[in-house]
Design a protein around this motif. Structure first.
Motif, PDB file in Angstrom:
ATOM      1  N   VAL A 136       5.765   2.638  16.913  1.00 35.34           N
ATOM      2  CA  VAL A 136       5.328   1.242  16.863  1.00 35.34           C
ATOM      3  C   VAL A 136       6.569   0.376  16.718  1.00 35.34           C
ATOM      4  O   VAL A 136       7.328   0.533  15.761  1.00 35.34           O
ATOM      5  N   ALA A 194       5.383  -5.122  16.330  1.00 37.06           N
ATOM      6  CA  ALA A 194       3.959  -4.776  16.330  1.00 37.06           C
ATOM      7  C   ALA A 194       3.542  -4.140  15.012  1.00 37.06           C
ATOM      8  O   ALA A 194       2.419  -3.670  14.882  1.00 37.06           O
ATOM      9  N   SER A 214      -4.013  -1.976  16.750  1.00 39.37           N
ATOM     10  CA  SER A 214      -4.002  -2.610  18.080  1.00 39.37           C
ATOM     11  C   SER A 214      -3.012  -1.910  19.000  1.00 39.37           C
ATOM     12  O   SER A 214      -3.292  -1.695  20.183  1.00 39.37           O
ATOM     13  N   HIS A 215      -1.862  -1.538  18.469  1.00 40.34           N
ATOM     14  CA  HIS A 215      -0.866  -0.827  19.280  1.00 40.34           C
ATOM     15  C   HIS A 215      -1.403   0.535  19.708  1.00 40.34           C
ATOM     16  O   HIS A 215      -1.233   0.954  20.856  1.00 40.34           O
ATOM     17  N   ILE A 272      -4.568   1.354  20.082  1.00 44.17           N
ATOM     18  CA  ILE A 272      -5.607   1.117  21.093  1.00 44.17           C
ATOM     19  C   ILE A 272      -4.964   0.864  22.450  1.00 44.17           C
ATOM     20  O   ILE A 272      -5.405   1.400  23.470  1.00 44.17           O
ATOM     21  N   PHE A 273      -3.908   0.063  22.468  1.00 45.60           N
ATOM     22  CA  PHE A 273      -3.204  -0.222  23.722  1.00 45.60           C
ATOM     23  C   PHE A 273      -2.702   1.069  24.359  1.00 45.60           C
ATOM     24  O   PHE A 273      -2.905   1.321  25.543  1.00 45.60           O
ATOM     25  N   ARG A 274      -2.038   1.918  23.548  1.00 45.37           N
ATOM     26  CA  ARG A 274      -1.500   3.177  24.081  1.00 45.37           C
ATOM     27  C   ARG A 274      -2.621   4.094  24.561  1.00 45.37           C
ATOM     28  O   ARG A 274      -2.528   4.708  25.628  1.00 45.37           O
ATOM     29  N   ALA A 321      -5.688   3.286  25.529  1.00 43.57           N
ATOM     30  CA  ALA A 321      -6.323   2.735  26.735  1.00 43.57           C
ATOM     31  C   ALA A 321      -5.460   2.986  27.969  1.00 43.57           C
ATOM     32  O   ALA A 321      -5.969   3.346  29.037  1.00 43.57           O
ATOM     33  N   ARG A 322      -4.142   2.826  27.811  1.00 40.92           N
ATOM     34  CA  ARG A 322      -3.234   3.050  28.938  1.00 40.92           C
ATOM     35  C   ARG A 322      -3.287   4.505  29.395  1.00 40.92           C
ATOM     36  O   ARG A 322      -3.402   4.806  30.583  1.00 40.92           O
ATOM     37  N   ARG A 335      -6.732   5.340  31.020  1.00 36.24           N
ATOM     38  CA  ARG A 335      -6.820   4.818  32.385  1.00 36.24           C
ATOM     39  C   ARG A 335      -5.975   5.646  33.346  1.00 36.24           C
ATOM     40  O   ARG A 335      -6.364   5.885  34.487  1.00 36.24           O
ATOM     41  N   GLU A 366     -15.184  -2.389  18.678  1.00 42.67           N
ATOM     42  CA  GLU A 366     -15.707  -3.201  19.776  1.00 42.67           C
ATOM     43  C   GLU A 366     -16.560  -4.340  19.231  1.00 42.67           C
ATOM     44  O   GLU A 366     -16.434  -5.491  19.671  1.00 42.67           O
TER      45      GLU A 366
END
Length: 177
Positions: free
Chosen positions: A23, A27, A33-34, A36-38, A40-41, A44, A160
């Motif tokens: 992190v 951040a 949040s960081h 979740i970003f990782r 999600a990336r 995907r 969510e």
């Protein structure tokens, strides 16, 4: 997940898991949040790899899932169902149409609208999409017990819900935090 401490690369205490990305200090106030970003990336990326094998891009399979389940839909209804925007849905539907997975037909009730419907070719794809989603689930939750999967799903649903609530709140309410 990574910690916002000097031991950032070592992962959560006691898990023996290495964080993929430490992190950054900026951040540090948002390690969840960081993470979740990782997550999600990466999700995907893996979804894209699996879906490309069957001729789809991430997000297209979700549109197809709704069409298979609900039948023909107006494009505006797909935008609402997917919590998308009109431009993105237009591109998605156009690409699905070019691939032969959907077709447009005039709406019998609204002369200004057309319905997007799945084709026979897309119905043949359904089993493959279901297989890809099961494979993706196996990758994501590989070493989780049934109880851990339930807890993870519950936590994700709560996160969510928090964001849905925040999105519904007046914009100035966010500035107060």
């Amino acid at each position: 997940m990574a910690q916002s401490t000097p031991e950032a690369g070592s992962g959560p205490a006691g898990t023996g898991q290495e964080a993929t990305v430490p992190v950054p200090a900026a951040a540090g106030g948002g390690p969840i949040s960081h993470a979740i970003f990782r997550l999600a990336r990466l999700h995907r990326m893996f979804a894209g790899q699996l879906l490309r094998r069957i001729g789809l891009h991430p997000g297209q399979e979700l549109v197809m899932m709704h069409l298979w389940e609900l039948g023909p839909q107006r494009q505006a209804d797909l935008v609402r169902l997917m919590d998308s925007d009109a431009a993105t849905m237009t591109r998605t539907v156009r690409r699905l149409e070019q691939a032969g997975f959907v077709r447009r037909r005039p709406s019998p009730t609204d002369k200004r609208a057309s319905l997007i419907e799945p084709t026979a070719a897309s119905h043949a794809l359904r089993r493959e999409v279901e297989r890809v989603w099961a494979q993706l689930e196996d990758l994501v939750a590989a070493d989780l017990s049934a109880d851990e999967r339930t807890a993870a799903l519950h936590t994700l649903e709560r996160l969510e819900h928090n964001l849905v609530q925040a999105a519904a709140a007046p914009a100035d309410a966010h500035a107060e935090r």
